[in-house]
Motif scaffolding. Structure first.
Motif, PDB file in Angstrom:
ATOM      1  N   LYS A 122       0.829  -1.203   0.000  1.00  8.33           N
ATOM      2  CA  LYS A 122       0.000   0.000   0.000  1.00  8.33           C
ATOM      3  C   LYS A 122       0.864   1.254   0.000  1.00  8.33           C
ATOM      4  O   LYS A 122       2.032   1.232   0.410  1.00  8.33           O
ATOM      5  CB  LYS A 122      -0.918   0.010   1.228  1.00  8.33           C
ATOM      6  N   LYS A 123       0.250   2.352  -0.452  1.00  5.32           N
ATOM      7  CA  LYS A 123       0.893   3.660  -0.441  1.00  5.32           C
ATOM      8  C   LYS A 123       0.632   4.350   0.900  1.00  5.32           C
ATOM      9  O   LYS A 123      -0.361   4.077   1.568  1.00  5.32           O
ATOM     10  CB  LYS A 123       0.346   4.537  -1.577  1.00  5.32           C
ATOM     11  N   THR A 203       4.008   2.256  -3.710  1.00  7.28           N
ATOM     12  CA  THR A 203       3.739   1.387  -2.566  1.00  7.28           C
ATOM     13  C   THR A 203       5.060   0.956  -1.939  1.00  7.28           C
ATOM     14  O   THR A 203       6.141   1.120  -2.515  1.00  7.28           O
ATOM     15  CB  THR A 203       2.949   0.151  -2.999  1.00  7.28           C
ATOM     16  N   ALA A 231       2.083   3.109   4.614  1.00  9.36           N
ATOM     17  CA  ALA A 231       2.847   2.426   3.564  1.00  9.36           C
ATOM     18  C   ALA A 231       3.299   1.057   4.058  1.00  9.36           C
ATOM     19  O   ALA A 231       3.815   0.922   5.169  1.00  9.36           O
ATOM     20  CB  ALA A 231       4.052   3.273   3.165  1.00  9.36           C
TER      21      ALA A 231
END
Length: 582
Positions: A122-123, A203, A231
Motif C-alpha cells: 500500500k501507499k 507502494t 505504507a
C-alpha cells in the motif's frame, strides 16, 4: 517521341520530324510514295519492336523480383520474431481465486504453484481530517511562505505565494518537478468541507510521507493530519515457503516478477491461509495458430513464385505485371529464382539441422525431426489448386502438441540448443552467429590425467585443462566443451547443435535478399542494367528510323518533282505532236 527512365544513363530522344512538311501523294505520276515510305519504315522497325518487347519483359521481371524481394524480407522479419523457443511458446493460466492474477512471459515453465498473500502493498496516505476548508477557492495561504514534506527519507520543499487557494495549492504540489514524482496532493470533499490529502506515489514500507513543515497553511499544522493508510510491503508465500507462519517474502510492489521465473504475479487482495492455486500451462491452441500462420505466410511466397514461373496461369494479386489483353501470361524464366525456390522447398522438407531420430537405448535424439512429423507436408498432386504448397494436417499437429509441445517448439524454433549422446563430455556454450547448427563428432585423448589431443569432425581443437574450444577453421567455431572423463584413454561423443525451421528459413531469406550479396537483389540489378541498355537501344533505333524517314521523304520528294517535270514534258510533247499532225 521521348524515352524516360529512372536511370540517368538512359538517353531521351526527340524526333526531328516537322509536322505537316514534305507531304505528297505521287502528284508527279500517280505513284503513292507515302505508302512506300511507311512500308519501308515499318519493315525497318523490327529491331526496335524486339527491343521494346524485351524491355517490357525486363521491366516486368524487375517489378516481380522487387515485389518478391520485399515479401521475403517481410517473411524473414516475421519468422525472426519466433526463431527462439521462448518466442514460440504461448501460455495460459488457471487461477483458483480472484486475489491474484498471473501473466506468463517468454521462457515461463509450465507448473502449478500455491500462493498465499498475507497483505498487499500500500501507499502512504495522510488526510487533514481536522482541517476544514469551506471551498476549493478558499485562500489557505495568506502570506509568502513554503512547505516541506519528506518522501522515502528525502526532504522536498516548495515556495507558496500569498493568496494561494486550496485548489491552487494542490496544483502547485502536483505540477512541481520535485513533488510530482513522489507525492500527490488532492482535495477530498465530505459533503460539507474539503480536506487536504497527501499520498505517496509508490507502494512499499520505505516510501513513507512525512509532514515536516506546514506552517505556510493558515490555521493548519501536521497534527491536523491523520495517517489513514500506512505504507507497507506486500507479503506472500510460494509453495509453502517460507514455512514459518510469521515469515514472509516481502516486496514493495503488488506486481511481483521475481518469484516464479518469467511469470508476473499481480496481487489484488489478501488470501486465506490456504492460498490460491496458479497453474501455468502451454496454450497449444495459440501455438497451433502460430503454425497455421507460418504455413500461410510461406504458401503466399510459394504461390507468388509459382504464378510468375508458369506453374499457375492465374496471377497472384501481390504481383503486378504490365501485359496487354492479347499478350500471353507473363512467365519469368530465371534459373536463379528456380534455385531459390528449390532450396526453399528443400529446407521445408528436410530434417532440421542438428536433429536426430530418438533412440531409447541411449536416450539421445529428438521426438520430431522434420515438419512432416507434426503435420506439415507438400501437396504433390499435379493439377491441384494447392500443388507445391504446404498442407497442414491439424489432427496430426494437435496430437504432436498434446504429446510434446516442447518437441514441436524445438523443430520450429530451436536456436543453439544442444545435446550429447553420452556422458563423456558436456557443452559449456555456443556462440550465436558463429557456431553452425549440425552434428559434430568429438574425440579427445587423456594421457597422464590430462587431455593431450582433441578434434571435432577431424579438426583440432584448442585445449585448456579439461576444456576444448572449436576454432575458426571449423563449422563448430565457438563451440566450448568440457571433458568429463579423467582416466587415460580415447573418448568420443556426438554433439548436436540445433536450429529450428523458422530460423533456417529466416536465415536463408535474409541471405538471399542481402542488398550487396543476395542472389535476388543481384538479379534485380542485372535486369535494371538491362532496362537501361534496352532503353538506349530503343533510343538509337528511334533516331535511326527518324533519320531514315526524313531521308526517304526528301528522296521521294525529289523523285516526285523529277517525275512531275518529265510528265509535264511528256504532256507538252504529246500536244506538239498532235498539233503537227493536224
Amino acid at each position: 517521341m521521348s524515352i524516360s527512365s529512372l536511370s540517368s544513363d538512359v538517353l531521351a530522344y526527340t524526333s526531328t520530324t516537322t509536322s505537316g512538311s514534305n507531304n505528297f501523294s505521287g502528284l508527279g505520276n500517280g505513284t503513292d510514295f507515302d505508302n512506300i515510305r511507311e512500308a519501308t519504315i515499318e519493315a525497318e522497325s523490327y529491331r526496335k519492336e524486339e527491343y521494346e518487347k524485351d524491355l517490357k519483359y525486363s521491366q516486368n521481371a524487375t517489378n516481380v523480383l522487387t515485389t518478391l524481394n520485399e515479401e521475403l524480407i517481410s517473411l524473414s522479419n516475421t519468422l525472426g520474431e519466433m526463431d527462439e523457443i521462448s518466442e514460440f511458446y504461448s501460455y495460459s493460466g488457471n487461477i483458483s481465486g480472484d486475489e491474484v492474477n498471473a501473466v506468463a512471459e517468454d521462457g515461463a515453465k509450465p507448473g502449478t504453484h500455491n500462493i498465499v498473500v498475507g497483505q498487499i502493498a500500500k501507499k502512504d496516505k495522510w488526510v487533514a481530517e481536522n482541517y476544514n476548508i469551506a471551498s476549493n477557492e478558499t485562500v489557505i495561504c495568506s502570506s509568502n511562505s513554503s512547505v516541506t514534506l519528506a518522501y522515502a527519507g528525502e526532504d522536498i520543499s516548495m515556495d507558496i505565494p500569498a493568496g494561494t487557494t486550496a485548489e491552487d495549492f494542490v496544483n502547485l504540489i502536483n505540477n512541481n518537478s520535485n513533488f510530482n514524482k513522489s507525492i500527490e496532493a488532492s482535495l477530498i470533499y465530505d459533503g460539507s468541507n474539503y480536506h487536504l490529502s497527501f499520498t505517496g506515489m509508490e507502494t512499499g514500507s520505505d516510501n513513507i510521507v512525512e509532514l515536516k513543515d506546514l506552517s505556510a497553511l493558515d490555521s493548519a499544522s501536521a497534527t491536523d493530519f491523520t495517517n489513514t493508510q500506512v505504507a507497507q510491503n506486500a507479503k506472500l508465500k510460494i509453495d509453502g515457503y517460507p514455512s514459518d507462519v510469521n515469515s514472509w517474502l516481502e516486496r514493495s510492489s503488488n506486481s511481483v516478477d521475481d518469484i516464479i521465473d518469467n511469470v508476473t504475479l499481480n496481487l489484488t487482495s489478501k488470501t486465506d491461509s490456504d492460498g490460491i492455486e496458479i497453474g501455468i500451462s502451454y496454450d497449444t491452441t495459440a501455438m497451433s495458430e502460430k503454425v497455421a500462420s507460418f504455413v500461410a505466410d510461406v504458401n503466399q511466397i510459394i504461390y507468388d513464385i509459382q504464378s510468375v514461373t508458369g506453374v499457375f496461369d492465374t496471377p497472384s494479386e501481390n504481383i503486378n505485371v504490365d501485359i496487354d489483353d492479347d499478350d500471353e501470361p507473363f512467365v519469368l524464366k530465371e534459373s536463379t529464382l528456380d534455385l531459390f525456390y528449390n532450396q526453399l522447398k528443400n529446407i521445408i522438407s528436410s530434417p532440421g539441422q542438428g536433429f536426430n531420430s530418438y533412440k531409447e537405448d541411449t536416450d539421445f535424439g529428438d521426438l520430431y525431426t522434420s515438419l512432416s512429423m507434426i503435420g506439415i507436408s507438400t501437396d504433390s498432386t499435379q493439377g491441384s489448386k494447392t500443388f507445391g504448397q504446404l498442407v497442414l494436417d491439424y489432427d496430426v499437429l494437435d496430437a504432436a502438441l498434446t504429446e510434446s509441445p516442447e518437441s514441436v517448439a524445438q523443430i520450429f524454433s530451436a536456436s543453439g540448443e544442444n545435446s550429447v549422446d553420452n556422458s563423456s563430455l558436456q557443452v559449456i556454450s555456443t556462440i550465436d552467429g558463429l557456431t553452425s547448427a549440425g552434428d559434430y563428432n568429438v574425440e579427445y585423448e587423456i594421457s597422464g590425467g590430462q587431455i593431450t589431443s582433441a578434434t571435432i569432425n577431424g579438426v583440432a581443437m584448442k585445449i585448456d585443462g579439461s576444456t576444448m574450444l572449436a576454432q575458426r577453421d571449423s563449422d563448430a567455431n565457438g563451440l566450448y566443451l568440457q571433458g568429463l572423463e579423467t582416466a587415460d584413454g580415447i573418448y568420443s561423443s556426438k554433439i548436436s547443435v540445433k536450429q529450428g525451421k523458422l530460423g533456417e528459413l529466416a536465415d536463408y531469406c535474409s541471405q538471399s535478399t542481402d542488398f550487396e550479396t543476395g542472389s535476388i537483389p543481384m538479379l534485380i540489378e542485372s535486369y535494371e542494367d538491362s532496362n537501361t541498355k534496352l532503353q538506349n537501344e530503343i533510343y538509337d533505333e528511334t533516331a535511326r528510323l527518324d533519320s531514315l524517314n526524313q531521308s526517304l521523304k526528301a528522296k521521294y520528294a525529289t523523285l516526285d518533282s523529277l517525275l512531275s517535270k518529265y510528265s509535264n514534258l511528256s504532256t507538252q510533247l504529246d500536244t506538239t505532236l498532235d498539233f503537227s499532225n493536224d
